[in-house]
Motif scaffolding. Structure first.
Motif, PDB file in Angstrom:
ATOM      1  N   PHE A 151     -11.298 -29.634  24.945  1.00  0.00           N
ATOM      2  CA  PHE A 151     -10.439 -28.349  25.396  1.00  0.00           C
ATOM      3  C   PHE A 151      -8.938 -28.543  25.724  1.00  0.00           C
ATOM      4  O   PHE A 151      -8.125 -28.065  25.376  1.00  0.00           O
ATOM      5  N   LEU A 156      -6.575 -25.656  25.456  1.00  0.00           N
ATOM      6  CA  LEU A 156      -5.645 -25.166  26.480  1.00  0.00           C
ATOM      7  C   LEU A 156      -4.287 -24.751  26.186  1.00  0.00           C
ATOM      8  O   LEU A 156      -3.660 -25.918  25.522  1.00  0.00           O
ATOM      9  N   ALA A 186     -11.490 -22.901  25.536  1.00  0.00           N
ATOM     10  CA  ALA A 186     -11.327 -23.720  26.619  1.00  0.00           C
ATOM     11  C   ALA A 186     -12.727 -23.657  27.566  1.00  0.00           C
ATOM     12  O   ALA A 186     -13.314 -24.775  27.739  1.00  0.00           O
TER      13      ALA A 186
END
Length: 488
Positions: A151, A156, A186
């Motif tokens: 993520f 992100l 995420a």
């Protein structure tokens, strides 16, 4: 014959790269095989087509590779990465060992530290925590992969990872493209990965399986061996931004900085990136970029890259100001960081050069028509194309660039015709490239297992679950939500 040449060239590239041959030789050789079967002029495609694609990638992204590797090395030698890892371990303790390792990895990589620098620093921390908690050591690679390679690399908003930077020139987006969808993706990756690792820990406890590692008094040399392993090096340089042998150059400070000092440069990366993307660049007069001397570019094509460059520069200056006395061999550290960026960027650029030659073949029209004809619309076909190319090349950045170099203008045209926000295209492409890139031959996977002293047989299934299955679930969610509600 042209399509056979493309497939044969790709097979040669994958096969020999898996055996440790340098992509610097394999990429142009595979491109020439494709050109030979198509009856195209070989030397012209090598010096004009291949080199144009290779140099184009270097011109766009070398500053990010350079500054990212330098920042990572400075963070390591100043003791900042170790301080962050120690802080997380002390705060969460052995009872939450898996969470501590995942979050420590996430913090340093989201803050701009190179993936491979994080590997070498996090493994000793993870060993200690897992041993104290009596958690099987086979879960260490997956825990580190979840925190560093999922993520924070693709989902992100604002991540300075090169994978998140690659779509920006093609789609005119920023590092914060589709922030809401990125946060949802995420969360899915993180929660699914933690669930799987927690399940593995619980199962091991029920079965009476503990750490099963060496006593603390016995030093583990796997990280040192991995850094000098030529096979690891050849695979790693197409999957990251740091050349592993440089990890042991310079000198790591025995005096670790306080946690606040260690975290501050990471926070600077995020804050400056955000400010550049939404406050500074939009209010600057960049009309001069329309002049011929700057080439065919525009503010939207370079703005995202500039944001990441300035953010990394600001973080480097902050780190130096706070840790000057902790870097007694500063020149050696800087040299190691800068040198560590060269082979990775050239290796990935050569993969891009191969893709440029393939895209120039007449038979590529068949490939393009097949990709664009995939049912589900352009978001699905974009996800499939980046997935497949990242899987074949073993490189998220290489596969993503090849896909966008060949099909980026087509997808932009489709986005305009169908009213799809380019930011949504950006996020789908990046997450798509970060799924099947974690197949067994991927350089990051090979390096991580080597540093951990683990094998594919022991630990790869857990990596598949946290780095591939979780990412695919997140990708599907983003496509469904983006199709229903658009980019947000």
């Amino acid at each position: 014959m042209g399509l056979i040449g493309i497939l044969l060239g790709l097979a040669l590239l994958i096969g020999f790269a898996y055996r440790g041959w340098s992509v610097l030789l394999l990429a142009p050789a595979a491109a020439l095989v494709a050109a030979l079967f198509a009856g195209e002029p070989l030397l012209a495609h090598w010096t004009q087509t291949f080199m144009t694609g290779t140099v184009g990638f270097v011109a766009q992204f070398f500053p990010i590779f350079l500054l990212g590797a330098l920042f990572g090395k400075l963070m390591e030698d100043s003791g900042s990465v170790q301080s962050v890892a120690r802080f997380m371990g002390e705060r969460l303790g052995a009872r939450r060992a898996i969470l501590a390792v995942v979050l420590a990895g996430a913090m340093v990589t989201y803050g701009g530290v190179s993936l491979f620098v994080a590997f070498f620093v996090l493994v000793p921390m993870a060993r200690t925590l897992f041993r104290d908690a009596n958690i099987p050591r086979r879960l260490i690679p997956a825990a580190i992969a979840l925190g560093t390679s999922t993520f924070t690399m693709t989902a992100l908003p604002g991540t300075p990872a090169v994978q998140n930077a690659i779509p920006m020139p093609f789609f005119g987006t920023t590092p914060f493209a589709a922030p809401g969808l990125g946060l949802i993706a995420a969360a899915i990756m993180l929660l699914f990965g933690l669930w799987w690792l927690g399940r593995g820990e619980a199962s091991a406890r029920r079965s009476g399986i503990g750490y099963e590692g060496a006593p603390v008094a016995i030093p583990d040399q796997s990280a040192t061996v991995a850094a000098g392993d030529q096979l690891v090096r050849e695979r790693a340089t197409v999957a990251g931004t740091f050349d592993p042998p440089e990890i042991h150059q310079g000198q790591v400070s025995p005096d670790l900085p306080p946690a606040f000092v260690a975290f501050l440069p990471l926070l600077v990366v995020v804050a400056v990136n955000l400010a550049m993307s939404f406050l500074v660049l939009p209010n600057l007069d960049l009309s001069y970029l329309g002049e011929d001397r700057w080439g065919p570019t525009s503010p939207s094509a370079v703005g995202g890259i500039w944001s990441v460059i300035v953010a990394l520069l600001a973080a480097i200056l902050t780190l130096l100001a706070l840790n000057w006395k902790r870097l007694p061999r500063l020149r050696d550290t800087v040299d190691a960081g800068l040198n560590a960026s060269v082979l990775p960027v050239i290796s990935v650029a050569c993969l891009v050069g191969f893709g440029t030659v393939v895209a120039a073949m007449p038979a590529f029209e068949l490939v393009r028509d097949w990709v664009l004809g995939i049912e589900g619309g352009p978001l699905v076909s974009l996800a499939v194309s980046t997935n497949v190319l990242a899987a074949l090349t073993g490189s998220a950045s290489g596969g993503l660039t090849i896909a966008l170099e060949a099909l980026g203008p087509v997808y932009m045209q489709l986005a305009d015709e169908l009213g799809i926000d380019p930011a949504l295209m950006h996020r789908v492409a990046v997450i798509g490239a970060g799924t099947l890139d974690s197949l067994p031959h991927n350089g990051a996977v090979v390096t991580l297992l080597a540093v951990c002293g683990a094998t594919h047989k022991e630990s790869y299934l857990d990596i598949v679950m946290v780095a591939i299955v979780g990412a695919i679930i997140a990708l599907v969610a983003v496509i469904l939500l983006g199709t229903a509600f658009g980019s947000f």
